[in-house]
Scaffold this motif. Structure first.
Motif, mmCIF file in Angstrom:
data_model
loop_
_atom_site.group_PDB
_atom_site.id
_atom_site.type_symbol
_atom_site.label_atom_id
_atom_site.label_comp_id
_atom_site.label_asym_id
_atom_site.label_seq_id
_atom_site.Cartn_x
_atom_site.Cartn_y
_atom_site.Cartn_z
ATOM 1 N N ARG A 1 3.796 -30.188 0.334
ATOM 2 C CA ARG A 1 4.750 -29.452 -0.496
ATOM 3 C C ARG A 1 4.900 -28.019 0.021
ATOM 4 O O ARG A 1 3.918 -27.349 0.334
ATOM 5 C CB ARG A 1 4.285 -29.452 -1.955
ATOM 6 N N HIS A 2 6.162 -27.582 0.119
ATOM 7 C CA HIS A 2 6.473 -26.248 0.619
ATOM 8 C C HIS A 2 7.733 -25.721 -0.053
ATOM 9 O O HIS A 2 8.509 -26.481 -0.627
ATOM 10 C CB HIS A 2 6.639 -26.264 2.146
ATOM 11 N N ARG A 3 7.893 -24.406 0.028
ATOM 12 C CA ARG A 3 9.066 -23.745 -0.555
ATOM 13 C C ARG A 3 9.924 -23.196 0.580
ATOM 14 O O ARG A 3 9.422 -22.616 1.541
ATOM 15 C CB ARG A 3 8.655 -22.599 -1.468
ATOM 16 N N THR B 1 14.110 -23.759 -3.069
ATOM 17 C CA THR B 1 13.772 -25.137 -3.424
ATOM 18 C C THR B 1 12.412 -25.508 -2.850
ATOM 19 O O THR B 1 11.939 -24.916 -1.876
ATOM 20 C CB THR B 1 14.841 -26.132 -2.921
ATOM 21 N N GLU B 2 11.775 -26.506 -3.476
ATOM 22 C CA GLU B 2 10.450 -26.978 -3.060
ATOM 23 C C GLU B 2 10.456 -28.493 -2.955
ATOM 24 O O GLU B 2 11.123 -29.169 -3.744
ATOM 25 C CB GLU B 2 9.391 -26.575 -4.093
ATOM 26 N N ASP C 1 12.136 -20.462 1.904
ATOM 27 C CA ASP C 1 12.412 -19.046 1.672
ATOM 28 C C ASP C 1 13.774 -18.661 2.244
ATOM 29 O O ASP C 1 14.197 -17.519 2.129
ATOM 30 C CB ASP C 1 11.302 -18.187 2.267
#
Length: 115
Positions: A54-56, A89-90, A58
């Protein structure tokens, strides 16, 4: 021909390119590294069963699936699918079958789980 040109990607020319480790089960071929505020552009090659934690985002991220199927919590994306992930978003990403995608990031992502 400009250094950043890659011909016939949709016909499989990516198979002849050099890839390096990116994440467990995911290899990368950089077309353009992040540089001076410019976006990064690369090919990612996922082995079957590989995933990215899981990542966002930027910054805006766009993906074109060249082979196989890439998946996230919103669905499965097959060959020819164009995906837009807006800033903020993630998600996590995986490929049960393996896939190759063309990806452009406007900023590096922030990892939220794992590395």
């Amino acid at each position: 021909m400009p250094e950043t040109t890659r011909e016939s990607l949709t016909q499989g020319s990516w198979r002849d390119l050099e890839f390096e480790p990116f994440r467990d089960g995911v290899m990368i071929h950089w077309i353009r590294h992040f540089d001076g505020g410019q976006p990064g552009v690369a090919l990612l090659r996922y082995e079957a069963g590989a995933s990215v934690p899981r990542h966002r985002h930027d910054g805006l991220e766009t993906i074109l699936v060249l082979t196989g199927t890439q998946s996230d919590e919103s669905g499965d994306y097959g060959v020819g699918t164009y995906i837009v992930n807006a800033a903020g978003t993630e998600h996590s990403v995986w490929s049960d079958t393996g896939c190759v995608v063309l990806i452009q990031w406007y900023r590096p992502v922030t990892m939220l789980e794992g590395n």
